[in-house]
Design a protein around this motif. Sequence first.
Motif, PDB file in Angstrom:
ATOM      1  N   ARG A  99     -69.328 -52.896  25.943  1.00 41.19           N
ATOM      2  CA  ARG A  99     -68.264 -52.182  25.235  1.00 41.19           C
ATOM      3  C   ARG A  99     -68.322 -52.310  23.719  1.00 41.19           C
ATOM      4  NH1 ARG A  99     -63.376 -50.757  28.102  1.00 41.19           N
ATOM      5  NH2 ARG A  99     -63.835 -50.621  30.325  1.00 41.19           N
ATOM      6  N   GLY A 100     -69.379 -52.923  23.216  1.00 47.15           N
ATOM      7  CA  GLY A 100     -69.649 -52.836  21.784  1.00 47.15           C
ATOM      8  C   GLY A 100     -69.063 -53.906  20.890  1.00 47.15           C
ATOM      9  N   GLY A 101     -68.407 -54.905  21.464  1.00 52.27           N
ATOM     10  CA  GLY A 101     -67.833 -55.952  20.621  1.00 52.27           C
ATOM     11  C   GLY A 101     -68.881 -56.705  19.827  1.00 52.27           C
ATOM     12  N   PHE A 102     -69.986 -57.025  20.471  1.00 55.52           N
ATOM     13  CA  PHE A 102     -71.072 -57.736  19.798  1.00 55.52           C
ATOM     14  C   PHE A 102     -71.725 -56.852  18.749  1.00 55.52           C
ATOM     15  CE2 PHE A 102     -75.495 -59.166  19.473  1.00 55.52           C
ATOM     16  CZ  PHE A 102     -75.325 -60.519  19.246  1.00 55.52           C
ATOM     17  N   ALA A 103     -71.975 -55.591  19.103  1.00 54.75           N
ATOM     18  CA  ALA A 103     -72.607 -54.663  18.159  1.00 54.75           C
ATOM     19  C   ALA A 103     -71.786 -54.524  16.880  1.00 54.75           C
ATOM     20  CB  ALA A 103     -72.795 -53.296  18.822  1.00 54.75           C
ATOM     21  N   ALA A 104     -70.480 -54.425  17.028  1.00 56.75           N
ATOM     22  CA  ALA A 104     -69.619 -54.291  15.860  1.00 56.75           C
ATOM     23  C   ALA A 104     -69.716 -55.521  14.963  1.00 56.75           C
ATOM     24  CB  ALA A 104     -68.171 -54.069  16.307  1.00 56.75           C
ATOM     25  N   GLN A 105     -69.795 -56.699  15.570  1.00 59.01           N
ATOM     26  CA  GLN A 105     -69.918 -57.923  14.781  1.00 59.01           C
ATOM     27  C   GLN A 105     -71.262 -57.989  14.057  1.00 59.01           C
ATOM     28  OE1 GLN A 105     -68.317 -61.648  16.848  1.00 59.01           O
ATOM     29  NE2 GLN A 105     -68.360 -60.183  18.550  1.00 59.01           N
ATOM     30  N   VAL A 106     -72.335 -57.625  14.751  1.00 57.56           N
ATOM     31  CA  VAL A 106     -73.667 -57.649  14.127  1.00 57.56           C
ATOM     32  C   VAL A 106     -73.723 -56.688  12.942  1.00 57.56           C
ATOM     33  CG1 VAL A 106     -76.109 -57.112  14.467  1.00 57.56           C
ATOM     34  CG2 VAL A 106     -74.860 -58.382  16.220  1.00 57.56           C
ATOM     35  N   ALA A 107     -73.232 -55.473  13.147  1.00 54.89           N
ATOM     36  CA  ALA A 107     -73.276 -54.473  12.077  1.00 54.89           C
ATOM     37  C   ALA A 107     -72.484 -54.917  10.855  1.00 54.89           C
ATOM     38  CB  ALA A 107     -72.750 -53.142  12.596  1.00 54.89           C
ATOM     39  N   GLN A 108     -71.378 -55.613  11.089  1.00 55.74           N
ATOM     40  CA  GLN A 108     -70.573 -56.110   9.968  1.00 55.74           C
ATOM     41  C   GLN A 108     -71.212 -57.315   9.293  1.00 55.74           C
ATOM     42  OE1 GLN A 108     -66.766 -56.399  12.337  1.00 55.74           O
ATOM     43  NE2 GLN A 108     -65.906 -55.526  10.484  1.00 55.74           N
ATOM     44  N   ARG A 109     -71.760 -58.226  10.080  1.00 51.13           N
ATOM     45  CA  ARG A 109     -72.331 -59.444   9.510  1.00 51.13           C
ATOM     46  C   ARG A 109     -73.614 -59.155   8.738  1.00 51.13           C
ATOM     47  NH1 ARG A 109     -73.202 -64.922  12.943  1.00 51.13           N
ATOM     48  NH2 ARG A 109     -70.922 -64.782  12.897  1.00 51.13           N
ATOM     49  N   TYR A 110     -74.369 -58.172   9.189  1.00 54.34           N
ATOM     50  CA  TYR A 110     -75.652 -57.869   8.568  1.00 54.34           C
ATOM     51  C   TYR A 110     -75.656 -56.445   8.006  1.00 54.34           C
ATOM     52  CZ  TYR A 110     -77.105 -61.911  11.380  1.00 54.34           C
ATOM     53  OH  TYR A 110     -77.207 -63.162  11.956  1.00 54.34           O
ATOM     54  N   PRO A 111     -74.923 -56.205   6.946  1.00 51.38           N
ATOM     55  CA  PRO A 111     -74.887 -54.851   6.371  1.00 51.38           C
ATOM     56  C   PRO A 111     -76.232 -54.407   5.811  1.00 51.38           C
ATOM     57  CG  PRO A 111     -73.802 -56.412   4.913  1.00 51.38           C
ATOM     58  CD  PRO A 111     -74.077 -57.148   6.183  1.00 51.38           C
ATOM     59  N   ASP A 112     -77.130 -55.361   5.556  1.00 49.79           N
ATOM     60  CA  ASP A 112     -78.457 -55.034   5.039  1.00 49.79           C
ATOM     61  C   ASP A 112     -79.486 -54.888   6.161  1.00 49.79           C
ATOM     62  OD1 ASP A 112     -78.335 -57.733   5.707  1.00 49.79           O
ATOM     63  OD2 ASP A 112     -79.724 -58.347   4.126  1.00 49.79           O
ATOM     64  N   LYS A 113     -79.016 -54.838   7.410  1.00 46.67           N
ATOM     65  CA  LYS A 113     -79.871 -54.578   8.561  1.00 46.67           C
ATOM     66  C   LYS A 113     -79.355 -53.346   9.289  1.00 46.67           C
ATOM     67  CE  LYS A 113     -81.760 -58.649   7.765  1.00 46.67           C
ATOM     68  NZ  LYS A 113     -83.088 -58.753   7.095  1.00 46.67           N
ATOM     69  N   ASN A 114     -80.218 -52.741  10.088  1.00 48.02           N
ATOM     70  CA  ASN A 114     -79.817 -51.637  10.953  1.00 48.02           C
ATOM     71  C   ASN A 114     -79.806 -52.116  12.394  1.00 48.02           C
ATOM     72  OD1 ASN A 114     -79.838 -49.764   8.732  1.00 48.02           O
ATOM     73  ND2 ASN A 114     -82.068 -49.747   8.868  1.00 48.02           N
ATOM     74  N   LEU A 115     -78.967 -51.507  13.216  1.00 51.46           N
ATOM     75  CA  LEU A 115     -78.838 -51.926  14.612  1.00 51.46           C
ATOM     76  C   LEU A 115     -78.886 -50.721  15.528  1.00 51.46           C
ATOM     77  CD1 LEU A 115     -78.135 -54.149  16.767  1.00 51.46           C
ATOM     78  CD2 LEU A 115     -75.729 -53.533  16.377  1.00 51.46           C
ATOM     79  N   VAL A 116     -79.721 -50.828  16.570  1.00 50.52           N
ATOM     80  CA  VAL A 116     -79.737 -49.847  17.649  1.00 50.52           C
ATOM     81  C   VAL A 116     -79.301 -50.563  18.920  1.00 50.52           C
ATOM     82  CG1 VAL A 116     -81.108 -48.244  19.028  1.00 50.52           C
ATOM     83  CG2 VAL A 116     -81.592 -48.520  16.577  1.00 50.52           C
ATOM     84  N   SER A 117     -78.236 -50.088  19.535  1.00 51.48           N
ATOM     85  CA  SER A 117     -77.705 -50.705  20.755  1.00 51.48           C
ATOM     86  C   SER A 117     -77.847 -49.744  21.922  1.00 51.48           C
ATOM     87  CB  SER A 117     -76.231 -51.086  20.570  1.00 51.48           C
ATOM     88  OG  SER A 117     -76.090 -52.114  19.603  1.00 51.48           O
ATOM     89  N   ILE A 118     -78.283 -50.277  23.045  1.00 53.10           N
ATOM     90  CA  ILE A 118     -78.596 -49.454  24.211  1.00 53.10           C
ATOM     91  C   ILE A 118     -77.787 -49.901  25.413  1.00 53.10           C
ATOM     92  CG2 ILE A 118     -80.436 -48.924  25.875  1.00 53.10           C
ATOM     93  CD1 ILE A 118     -82.418 -49.125  23.556  1.00 53.10           C
ATOM     94  N   ASP A 119     -77.305 -48.942  26.173  1.00 48.03           N
ATOM     95  CA  ASP A 119     -76.736 -49.216  27.489  1.00 48.03           C
ATOM     96  C   ASP A 119     -76.957 -47.980  28.342  1.00 48.03           C
ATOM     97  OD1 ASP A 119     -75.105 -50.402  29.659  1.00 48.03           O
ATOM     98  OD2 ASP A 119     -74.441 -51.751  28.068  1.00 48.03           O
ATOM     99  N   LEU A 120     -76.714 -48.104  29.630  1.00 52.23           N
ATOM    100  CA  LEU A 120     -77.090 -47.035  30.548  1.00 52.23           C
ATOM    101  C   LEU A 120     -76.023 -45.962  30.704  1.00 52.23           C
ATOM    102  CD1 LEU A 120     -79.206 -45.979  32.544  1.00 52.23           C
ATOM    103  CD2 LEU A 120     -78.160 -47.440  34.303  1.00 52.23           C
ATOM    104  N   LYS A 121     -74.760 -46.352  30.714  1.00 52.50           N
ATOM    105  CA  LYS A 121     -73.691 -45.445  31.125  1.00 52.50           C
ATOM    106  C   LYS A 121     -72.858 -44.937  29.953  1.00 52.50           C
ATOM    107  CE  LYS A 121     -74.355 -45.799  35.633  1.00 52.50           C
ATOM    108  NZ  LYS A 121     -74.716 -44.635  36.464  1.00 52.50           N
ATOM    109  N   ASP A 122     -72.621 -43.643  29.940  1.00 50.26           N
ATOM    110  CA  ASP A 122     -71.720 -43.052  28.948  1.00 50.26           C
ATOM    111  C   ASP A 122     -70.345 -43.689  29.014  1.00 50.26           C
ATOM    112  OD1 ASP A 122     -73.821 -41.336  28.516  1.00 50.26           O
ATOM    113  OD2 ASP A 122     -72.832 -39.565  29.352  1.00 50.26           O
ATOM    114  N   GLU A 123     -69.913 -44.020  30.244  1.00 50.52           N
ATOM    115  CA  GLU A 123     -68.571 -44.571  30.448  1.00 50.52           C
ATOM    116  C   GLU A 123     -68.386 -45.925  29.778  1.00 50.52           C
ATOM    117  OE1 GLU A 123     -69.375 -41.501  33.420  1.00 50.52           O
ATOM    118  OE2 GLU A 123     -70.521 -43.241  32.747  1.00 50.52           O
ATOM    119  N   ILE A 124     -69.477 -46.627  29.502  1.00 53.44           N
ATOM    120  CA  ILE A 124     -69.448 -47.882  28.757  1.00 53.44           C
ATOM    121  C   ILE A 124     -69.644 -47.621  27.261  1.00 53.44           C
ATOM    122  CG2 ILE A 124     -70.669 -50.051  28.344  1.00 53.44           C
ATOM    123  CD1 ILE A 124     -69.021 -50.195  30.835  1.00 53.44           C
ATOM    124  N   LEU A 125     -70.634 -46.792  26.945  1.00 52.76           N
ATOM    125  CA  LEU A 125     -70.986 -46.554  25.551  1.00 52.76           C
ATOM    126  C   LEU A 125     -69.871 -45.909  24.745  1.00 52.76           C
ATOM    127  CD1 LEU A 125     -74.678 -45.390  25.886  1.00 52.76           C
ATOM    128  CD2 LEU A 125     -73.876 -47.346  24.571  1.00 52.76           C
TER     129      LEU A 125
END
Length: 214
Positions: A50-76
Amino acid sequence: MRLRKKWWARPELEASPVFKSLDESKELKGKWNEEFKNNNDIYLELGCGRGGFAAQVAQRYPDKNLVSIDLKDEILVFALRKLNEVEVENARLIAMNITGICEIFDKNEISRIFINFCNPWPKDRHKKRRLTHTKFLTEYKKFIKHGTEIHFKTDDLELFEESFEYFEESGFEILYKTYDLHNSDNAEENMMTEYESKFKENGIQSKFLIAKLK
């Protein structure tokens, strides 16, 4: 538990520039820095939930890019909402099966991989489906840079300990490991996933390791 189909999820995803379809992602192979409009390192999250970790990574590392993958639209779709809440521009989401990961990244394109609480696949006949299995690690090596770290968290003891062998067989050095992340020297740096928060509340220890490609 089987997810109920949410017919509105895909239209909501496709309306956002954060989301990339599988076809779009294949077109971006070797060109992800053009998508992000910079030459910053690209991190990859395999199974973002549900993206909680992705949001933290993107905020903590503004000088990095992040691609996050999951299988289901219902989760993404919930991961998309999390990223929109924190108003970051350095993250993208893809709906796909991770078995096709080499179709969307080219040589030396990824600088770090996060694998959090993936399916442990405990039966012997299913173990090759583990995201830390040598089968997958061999695939990751096709697009990660020399020296790339894989950060792996799990609540499953068997998966954790059997992964030691997978990493070593695949040419990775285990730099760090702990059987109790939340009481370790890495606790303050840790970014918790939704599952992890529930595990911690229930007294379930999270195991964590960092493996580096030699």
